[in-house]
Design an enzyme around this catalytic site. Sequence first.
Site, PDB file in Angstrom:
ATOM      1  N   HIS A 251      -4.347   7.633  20.681  1.00  0.00           N
ATOM      2  CA  HIS A 251      -5.122   7.584  19.442  1.00  0.00           C
ATOM      3  C   HIS A 251      -6.410   8.348  19.623  1.00  0.00           C
ATOM      4  CE1 HIS A 251      -7.120   6.046  15.861  1.00  0.00           C
ATOM      5  NE2 HIS A 251      -5.896   5.823  15.425  1.00  0.00           N
ATOM      6  N   ASP A 302       1.458   2.336  14.838  1.00  0.00           N
ATOM      7  CA  ASP A 302       2.813   2.739  14.460  1.00  0.00           C
ATOM      8  C   ASP A 302       3.886   2.187  15.384  1.00  0.00           C
ATOM      9  OD1 ASP A 302       2.199   4.073  12.186  1.00  0.00           O
ATOM     10  OD2 ASP A 302       2.060   6.045  13.120  1.00  0.00           O
TER      11      ASP A 302
HETATM   12  N1  COA Z   1       2.508  10.766  24.858  1.00  0.00           N
HETATM   13  C1  COA Z   1       2.240  11.488  25.957  1.00  0.00           C
HETATM   14  N2  COA Z   1       1.068  12.079  26.178  1.00  0.00           N
HETATM   15  C2  COA Z   1       0.118  11.928  25.249  1.00  0.00           C
HETATM   16  C3  COA Z   1       0.326  11.179  24.089  1.00  0.00           C
HETATM   17  C4  COA Z   1       1.580  10.588  23.912  1.00  0.00           C
HETATM   18  N3  COA Z   1       1.849   9.869  22.821  1.00  0.00           N
HETATM   19  N4  COA Z   1      -0.796  11.188  23.353  1.00  0.00           N
HETATM   20  C5  COA Z   1      -1.683  11.912  24.027  1.00  0.00           C
HETATM   21  N5  COA Z   1      -1.132  12.367  25.173  1.00  0.00           N
HETATM   22  C6  COA Z   1      -1.778  13.203  26.182  1.00  0.00           C
HETATM   23  C7  COA Z   1      -1.857  14.640  25.700  1.00  0.00           C
HETATM   24  O1  COA Z   1      -0.733  15.386  26.050  1.00  0.00           O
HETATM   25  C8  COA Z   1      -3.119  15.103  26.375  1.00  0.00           C
HETATM   26  O2  COA Z   1      -2.812  15.348  27.721  1.00  0.00           O
HETATM   27  P1  COA Z   1      -3.501  16.592  28.492  1.00  0.00           P
HETATM   28  O3  COA Z   1      -4.983  16.278  28.466  1.00  0.00           O
HETATM   29  O4  COA Z   1      -2.884  16.516  29.840  1.00  0.00           O
HETATM   30  O5  COA Z   1      -3.165  17.794  27.703  1.00  0.00           O
HETATM   31  C9  COA Z   1      -4.020  13.876  26.349  1.00  0.00           C
HETATM   32  O6  COA Z   1      -3.123  12.755  26.313  1.00  0.00           O
HETATM   33  C10 COA Z   1      -4.953  13.846  25.140  1.00  0.00           C
HETATM   34  O7  COA Z   1      -4.147  13.908  23.975  1.00  0.00           O
HETATM   35  P2  COA Z   1      -4.521  14.646  22.623  1.00  0.00           P
HETATM   36  O8  COA Z   1      -3.277  14.914  21.848  1.00  0.00           O
HETATM   37  O9  COA Z   1      -5.405  15.813  22.913  1.00  0.00           O
HETATM   38  O10 COA Z   1      -5.412  13.516  21.945  1.00  0.00           O
HETATM   39  P3  COA Z   1      -5.832  13.474  20.441  1.00  0.00           P
HETATM   40  O11 COA Z   1      -6.936  12.525  20.341  1.00  0.00           O
HETATM   41  O12 COA Z   1      -6.030  14.840  19.908  1.00  0.00           O
HETATM   42  O13 COA Z   1      -4.501  12.943  19.721  1.00  0.00           O
HETATM   43  C11 COA Z   1      -2.763  11.644  18.871  1.00  0.00           C
HETATM   44  C12 COA Z   1      -4.234  11.680  19.318  1.00  0.00           C
HETATM   45  C13 COA Z   1      -2.490  10.373  18.120  1.00  0.00           C
HETATM   46  C14 COA Z   1      -2.476  12.844  17.945  1.00  0.00           C
HETATM   47  C15 COA Z   1      -1.862  11.737  20.134  1.00  0.00           C
HETATM   48  O14 COA Z   1      -2.132  10.649  20.983  1.00  0.00           O
HETATM   49  C16 COA Z   1      -0.384  11.799  19.791  1.00  0.00           C
HETATM   50  O15 COA Z   1       0.136  12.884  19.503  1.00  0.00           O
HETATM   51  N6  COA Z   1       0.350  10.640  19.789  1.00  0.00           N
HETATM   52  C17 COA Z   1       1.743  10.607  19.478  1.00  0.00           C
HETATM   53  C18 COA Z   1       1.983  10.634  17.986  1.00  0.00           C
HETATM   54  C19 COA Z   1       1.610   9.311  17.328  1.00  0.00           C
HETATM   55  O16 COA Z   1       1.851   8.233  17.841  1.00  0.00           O
HETATM   56  N7  COA Z   1       1.012   9.453  16.142  1.00  0.00           N
HETATM   57  C20 COA Z   1       0.529   8.320  15.385  1.00  0.00           C
HETATM   58  C21 COA Z   1      -0.977   8.282  15.471  1.00  0.00           C
HETATM   59  S1  COA Z   1      -1.661   6.779  14.854  1.00  0.00           S
END
Ligand code: COA
Length: 359
Positions: A251, A302
């Site tokens: 998140h 979710d």
């Molecule tokens: N599974 C595996 N790795 C994850 C992850 C997940 N669900 N969520 C984040 N990470 C990792 C990323 O790959 C990144 O790793 P890195 O630094 O080695 O590249 C790190 O954690 C930071 O993630 P990032 O996507 O940059 O964080 P964010 O704050 O931009 O994104 C979300 C937040 C929610 C978009 C992200 O956690 C995600 O894509 N989650 C899965 C989709 C989801 O559940 N969506 C509903 C949101 S309420």
Amino acid sequence: MDPIIVPKGLAGVIADESAICTADNETGKLLYRGYSATDLAEKATFEQAAYIVVYGHMPNEQELSGFSDFLIKNSDIDQNTESIMKLIPKHTELIDLMRSVVSLIPLDEAKTDKALLEIAAKMPRIASDGRNALSGTAVLGKAEGTYSERFYYLLTGNKDSEMAEHLEKLLILYMEHELNASTFALRVTASTLADPRAAMTTALATIKGPLHGGANDQILNYMLKMDSREEAIKLVDEKLARKEKIMGFGHRIYKNADPRAQFMKNELKVLSKLKHEEKLYDLAAAIEETVWDRKKLPANLDFYAALCMHLLGIDHAFYLPLFASARSFGWCAHYMEQVANNKLIRPDSKYIGPTGLRL
Ligand code: COA
């Protein structure tokens, strides 16, 4: 003014003031207008919580009954809209149908807050009739009872107050979450002084992405494939080895725990017992532990919401439309707050392209 360079994705940037909602990673608290969202989920009705989010205070009896009546009065859709839905190609995703329908929906009230609420009131019926239009089945008859009882019926065809009460808690937790992507997008549209229909259409387009709302039905895809704790752990490790994201985890704000997810985890425990599906709860807890152990990523709302909706007997096609319907009340509040103290949202960009090219 000297330009300010902000982090990519606006992470950690405070883009405006708002009195609607605050989510805090440090305290693990989520407040709607000062009230704890999980307390509201535990003790309030959907109508009370929605009133608080939209108008900023606990409604008195008269305000609550006026609001509830307004939602009932505006919950149906007209014949033209029903006909338009039948013309939409059958392979269309339900959320896309909803977005298209909302962009055209005829509204009775010209006044902003009423127009917004009219759209929010119609969302459950648009989702239900839209689904039937896409599958060529008959629409359900009149929905009766509270907002969540009506919604539960429109989602499942069943009248069940107990299941509707569980749904109500989830709807309250889905209702609002400060400047999430769809709400921010809605505020950008509102800041141009476009009308509520346009702003809601923007929000419905933005909520669709898997990094926002579109992940919730993908969670079942992997959860229902496993049979044991060992398989659950293996699945997490395989996904991480392939550098795949695990839907339902991570998140932007909550780095330790999502309070909504923890609330719904408890709900899952209750529902899995009720439905004799205790194994699903155990597997979910194993996945949560493993993802935390391997990546220090918390389960988000979710993850547990999808499993609860599954046990509530709700078809996965409705997961995102359900989220969008509940969130539409948060969108109403944000539209009103934006236009009440408006400044066009229009950032600048740092140009990194070529210059001086000649024809
Ligand atoms: N599974 C595996 N790795 C994850 C992850 C997940 N669900 N969520 C984040 N990470 C990792 C990323 O790959 C990144 O790793 P890195 O630094 O080695 O590249 C790190 O954690 C930071 O993630 P990032 O996507 O940059 O964080 P964010 O704050 O931009 O994104 C979300 C937040 C929610 C978009 C992200 O956690 C995600 O894509 N989650 C899965 C989709 C989801 O559940 N969506 C509903 C949101 S309420």
